[in-house]
Design a protein around this motif. Sequence first.
Motif, PDB file in Angstrom:
ATOM      1  N   ASN A 198      49.862 -53.506  -6.414  1.00  0.00           N
ATOM      2  CA  ASN A 198      48.628 -53.354  -5.499  1.00  0.00           C
ATOM      3  C   ASN A 198      47.897 -54.536  -5.890  1.00  0.00           C
ATOM      4  O   ASN A 198      46.681 -54.346  -6.082  1.00  0.00           O
ATOM      5  CB  ASN A 198      47.866 -52.231  -5.778  1.00  0.00           C
ATOM      6  CG  ASN A 198      46.680 -52.113  -4.774  1.00  0.00           C
ATOM      7  OD1 ASN A 198      46.645 -52.610  -3.660  1.00  0.00           O
ATOM      8  ND2 ASN A 198      45.623 -51.155  -5.045  1.00  0.00           N
ATOM      9  N   PRO A 199      48.384 -55.731  -5.606  1.00  0.00           N
ATOM     10  CA  PRO A 199      47.709 -57.030  -5.980  1.00  0.00           C
ATOM     11  C   PRO A 199      46.202 -57.315  -5.316  1.00  0.00           C
ATOM     12  O   PRO A 199      45.520 -57.999  -5.734  1.00  0.00           O
ATOM     13  CB  PRO A 199      48.652 -58.314  -5.491  1.00  0.00           C
ATOM     14  CG  PRO A 199      49.595 -57.613  -4.800  1.00  0.00           C
ATOM     15  CD  PRO A 199      49.726 -56.227  -4.876  1.00  0.00           C
ATOM     16  N   GLU A 200      46.203 -56.609  -4.079  1.00  0.00           N
ATOM     17  CA  GLU A 200      44.978 -56.712  -3.507  1.00  0.00           C
ATOM     18  C   GLU A 200      43.709 -55.702  -3.718  1.00  0.00           C
ATOM     19  O   GLU A 200      42.849 -55.830  -3.227  1.00  0.00           O
ATOM     20  CB  GLU A 200      45.183 -56.782  -1.735  1.00  0.00           C
ATOM     21  CG  GLU A 200      46.025 -57.624  -1.222  1.00  0.00           C
ATOM     22  CD  GLU A 200      46.395 -57.959   0.317  1.00  0.00           C
ATOM     23  OE1 GLU A 200      45.737 -56.954   0.899  1.00  0.00           O
ATOM     24  OE2 GLU A 200      46.918 -58.414   0.833  1.00  0.00           O
ATOM     25  N   HIS A 201      44.300 -54.960  -4.443  1.00  0.00           N
ATOM     26  CA  HIS A 201      43.416 -53.992  -5.092  1.00  0.00           C
ATOM     27  C   HIS A 201      42.642 -53.153  -4.056  1.00  0.00           C
ATOM     28  O   HIS A 201      41.388 -52.990  -4.132  1.00  0.00           O
ATOM     29  CB  HIS A 201      42.530 -54.441  -6.176  1.00  0.00           C
ATOM     30  CG  HIS A 201      43.162 -55.066  -7.342  1.00  0.00           C
ATOM     31  ND1 HIS A 201      43.003 -54.172  -8.404  1.00  0.00           N
ATOM     32  CD2 HIS A 201      43.841 -56.174  -7.634  1.00  0.00           C
ATOM     33  CE1 HIS A 201      43.729 -54.858  -9.478  1.00  0.00           C
ATOM     34  NE2 HIS A 201      44.131 -56.032  -9.042  1.00  0.00           N
ATOM     35  N   LYS A 202      43.201 -52.813  -3.008  1.00  0.00           N
ATOM     36  CA  LYS A 202      42.753 -51.884  -1.843  1.00  0.00           C
ATOM     37  C   LYS A 202      43.086 -50.536  -2.330  1.00  0.00           C
ATOM     38  O   LYS A 202      43.889 -50.408  -3.267  1.00  0.00           O
ATOM     39  CB  LYS A 202      43.538 -52.191  -0.581  1.00  0.00           C
ATOM     40  CG  LYS A 202      43.297 -53.683  -0.279  1.00  0.00           C
ATOM     41  CD  LYS A 202      43.838 -53.793   1.173  1.00  0.00           C
ATOM     42  CE  LYS A 202      43.669 -55.178   1.809  1.00  0.00           C
ATOM     43  NZ  LYS A 202      44.275 -55.465   3.076  1.00  0.00           N
ATOM     44  N   TYR A 203      42.513 -49.621  -1.736  1.00  0.00           N
ATOM     45  CA  TYR A 203      42.820 -48.147  -1.891  1.00  0.00           C
ATOM     46  C   TYR A 203      44.229 -48.072  -1.523  1.00  0.00           C
ATOM     47  O   TYR A 203      44.519 -47.931  -0.203  1.00  0.00           O
ATOM     48  CB  TYR A 203      42.002 -47.112  -1.055  1.00  0.00           C
ATOM     49  CG  TYR A 203      42.301 -45.684  -1.526  1.00  0.00           C
ATOM     50  CD1 TYR A 203      42.190 -45.129  -2.654  1.00  0.00           C
ATOM     51  CD2 TYR A 203      42.637 -44.986  -0.364  1.00  0.00           C
ATOM     52  CE1 TYR A 203      42.772 -43.789  -2.856  1.00  0.00           C
ATOM     53  CE2 TYR A 203      43.312 -43.704  -0.393  1.00  0.00           C
ATOM     54  CZ  TYR A 203      43.478 -43.094  -1.517  1.00  0.00           C
ATOM     55  OH  TYR A 203      43.590 -41.705  -1.744  1.00  0.00           O
ATOM     56  N   ASP A 204      45.134 -47.517  -2.437  1.00  0.00           N
ATOM     57  CA  ASP A 204      46.729 -47.561  -1.875  1.00  0.00           C
ATOM     58  C   ASP A 204      47.244 -46.108  -2.988  1.00  0.00           C
ATOM     59  O   ASP A 204      47.615 -46.244  -4.132  1.00  0.00           O
ATOM     60  CB  ASP A 204      47.236 -48.609  -2.328  1.00  0.00           C
ATOM     61  CG  ASP A 204      48.727 -48.329  -2.324  1.00  0.00           C
ATOM     62  OD1 ASP A 204      49.291 -47.625  -1.549  1.00  0.00           O
ATOM     63  OD2 ASP A 204      49.709 -49.169  -2.915  1.00  0.00           O
ATOM     64  N   PRO A 205      47.045 -44.845  -2.320  1.00  0.00           N
ATOM     65  CA  PRO A 205      47.459 -43.630  -3.223  1.00  0.00           C
ATOM     66  C   PRO A 205      48.898 -43.952  -3.770  1.00  0.00           C
ATOM     67  O   PRO A 205      48.838 -43.305  -5.071  1.00  0.00           O
ATOM     68  CB  PRO A 205      47.571 -42.568  -2.095  1.00  0.00           C
ATOM     69  CG  PRO A 205      46.662 -43.146  -0.804  1.00  0.00           C
ATOM     70  CD  PRO A 205      46.754 -44.560  -0.886  1.00  0.00           C
ATOM     71  N   LYS A 206      49.715 -44.394  -3.370  1.00  0.00           N
ATOM     72  CA  LYS A 206      51.217 -44.470  -4.056  1.00  0.00           C
ATOM     73  C   LYS A 206      50.918 -45.363  -5.318  1.00  0.00           C
ATOM     74  O   LYS A 206      51.408 -45.054  -6.276  1.00  0.00           O
ATOM     75  CB  LYS A 206      52.209 -45.134  -3.065  1.00  0.00           C
ATOM     76  CG  LYS A 206      53.495 -45.006  -3.767  1.00  0.00           C
ATOM     77  CD  LYS A 206      54.501 -45.356  -2.641  1.00  0.00           C
ATOM     78  CE  LYS A 206      54.416 -47.033  -2.299  1.00  0.00           C
ATOM     79  NZ  LYS A 206      55.667 -47.324  -1.305  1.00  0.00           N
ATOM     80  N   SER A 207      50.290 -46.556  -5.268  1.00  0.00           N
ATOM     81  CA  SER A 207      50.438 -47.400  -6.374  1.00  0.00           C
ATOM     82  C   SER A 207      49.471 -46.997  -7.511  1.00  0.00           C
ATOM     83  O   SER A 207      49.737 -46.941  -8.504  1.00  0.00           O
ATOM     84  CB  SER A 207      49.723 -48.579  -5.670  1.00  0.00           C
ATOM     85  OG  SER A 207      48.434 -48.667  -5.649  1.00  0.00           O
ATOM     86  N   HIS A 208      48.375 -46.067  -7.121  1.00  0.00           N
ATOM     87  CA  HIS A 208      47.511 -45.568  -8.043  1.00  0.00           C
ATOM     88  C   HIS A 208      48.472 -44.194  -8.961  1.00  0.00           C
ATOM     89  O   HIS A 208      48.244 -44.064  -9.964  1.00  0.00           O
ATOM     90  CB  HIS A 208      46.319 -44.655  -7.262  1.00  0.00           C
ATOM     91  CG  HIS A 208      45.531 -45.604  -6.729  1.00  0.00           C
ATOM     92  ND1 HIS A 208      45.066 -47.018  -7.275  1.00  0.00           N
ATOM     93  CD2 HIS A 208      44.674 -45.585  -5.588  1.00  0.00           C
ATOM     94  CE1 HIS A 208      44.256 -47.519  -6.191  1.00  0.00           C
ATOM     95  NE2 HIS A 208      44.098 -46.916  -5.403  1.00  0.00           N
ATOM     96  N   LEU A 209      49.064 -43.710  -8.108  1.00  0.00           N
ATOM     97  CA  LEU A 209      50.031 -42.557  -8.644  1.00  0.00           C
ATOM     98  C   LEU A 209      50.782 -42.801  -9.703  1.00  0.00           C
ATOM     99  O   LEU A 209      51.106 -42.640 -10.604  1.00  0.00           O
ATOM    100  CB  LEU A 209      50.714 -41.725  -7.353  1.00  0.00           C
ATOM    101  CG  LEU A 209      51.424 -40.375  -8.033  1.00  0.00           C
ATOM    102  CD1 LEU A 209      50.540 -39.178  -8.190  1.00  0.00           C
ATOM    103  CD2 LEU A 209      52.211 -39.785  -6.776  1.00  0.00           C
ATOM    104  N   ILE A 210      51.880 -44.100  -9.083  1.00  0.00           N
ATOM    105  CA  ILE A 210      52.917 -44.430  -9.899  1.00  0.00           C
ATOM    106  C   ILE A 210      52.189 -45.497 -11.293  1.00  0.00           C
ATOM    107  O   ILE A 210      52.726 -45.104 -12.247  1.00  0.00           O
ATOM    108  CB  ILE A 210      53.640 -45.330  -9.115  1.00  0.00           C
ATOM    109  CG1 ILE A 210      54.440 -44.739  -8.129  1.00  0.00           C
ATOM    110  CG2 ILE A 210      54.650 -46.358  -9.897  1.00  0.00           C
ATOM    111  CD1 ILE A 210      55.079 -45.690  -6.998  1.00  0.00           C
ATOM    112  N   ALA A 211      51.300 -46.326 -11.013  1.00  0.00           N
ATOM    113  CA  ALA A 211      50.687 -46.803 -12.124  1.00  0.00           C
ATOM    114  C   ALA A 211      50.011 -45.770 -13.127  1.00  0.00           C
ATOM    115  O   ALA A 211      50.065 -46.078 -14.440  1.00  0.00           O
ATOM    116  CB  ALA A 211      49.563 -47.970 -11.629  1.00  0.00           C
TER     117      ALA A 211
END
Length: 312
Positions: A198-211
């Motif tokens: 999520n290089p743009e650091h927007k709200y992104d549920p999938k990237s928050h979950l995986i990371a």
Amino acid sequence: MGGGGEDEYESLPTHSIPVHLAAGALAGAVEHCVMFPFDSVKTRMQSLCPCPETKCPTPVHSLMSIVKREGWLRPLRGVNAVAAGSMPAHALYFTVYEKMKSFLTGNTAGHEHTLAYGASGVVATLIHDAIMNPAEVVKQRMQMAYSPYGSSLECARCVYNREGIAAFYRSYTTQLAMNVPFQAIHFMGYEFWQQVLNPEHKYDPKSHLIAGGLAGGLAAAVTTPMDCVKTVLNTQQAAEADPSNRRIFLQARYRYRGISDAVRTIYSQRGISGFSCGLQARVIFQVPATALSWSVYELFKFMLSFEGGHSS
């Protein structure tokens, strides 16, 4: 979800203390409570009590063993103590982390700030553990096989009457010795995977979950040996305890005085493998727990910030 909302997620209101406090409290409750049964399994496997669960091939088998012998609700004993401790602890934990990260990085993101993320996590951990350690002591004594306590309040009262206030902080240095590297790895891992996914650091549920899951799992695996020491200090369980004696804790003495004493006892009882007890259960607990914690935190940070932006 529109672009305007995503822009607001990275703008003014996201850095307000009330947002971090509220989102952190909700995240803490979710992290510690959703996967709590596997935390109970981990505690039993790491304690020096000769529990039947230590002979089970997997954490799932151990969980089924507890349920079969002691009922469906047994793996949830102590959850109210950890819920009561985790909400204020995580509220401050995320708030301190965000403020330290903002101070050290100047509100910029990137792999060059990895050490700043780790340092922010360490400072947040010092605050978190000071609040959470007493709740951990009560929780782990409630989780033990043959625990005689009827409630978390009764447990806290008995521990205080028999062992004094020091009993609630006997494992504090061990907790810090475990959690400082745990949280450094956890936060650096989370920010690393956010930068990748999520290089743009927007709200992104999938990237928050995986990371969150990847970071928590790695940190849990690396710090399991110190978690074993912490469990022994918290439970104060006698290695030679008789499992047929259901008043085991009422007769337990103050046995393990510090890290070196616990390390020596674990090694003499179980050898080097004693420091990896509960590793599977710990990782099974932490991967979804930290994934959910970050997901809930980022979700509520986004929602509260979005509302704050509209109400201002």
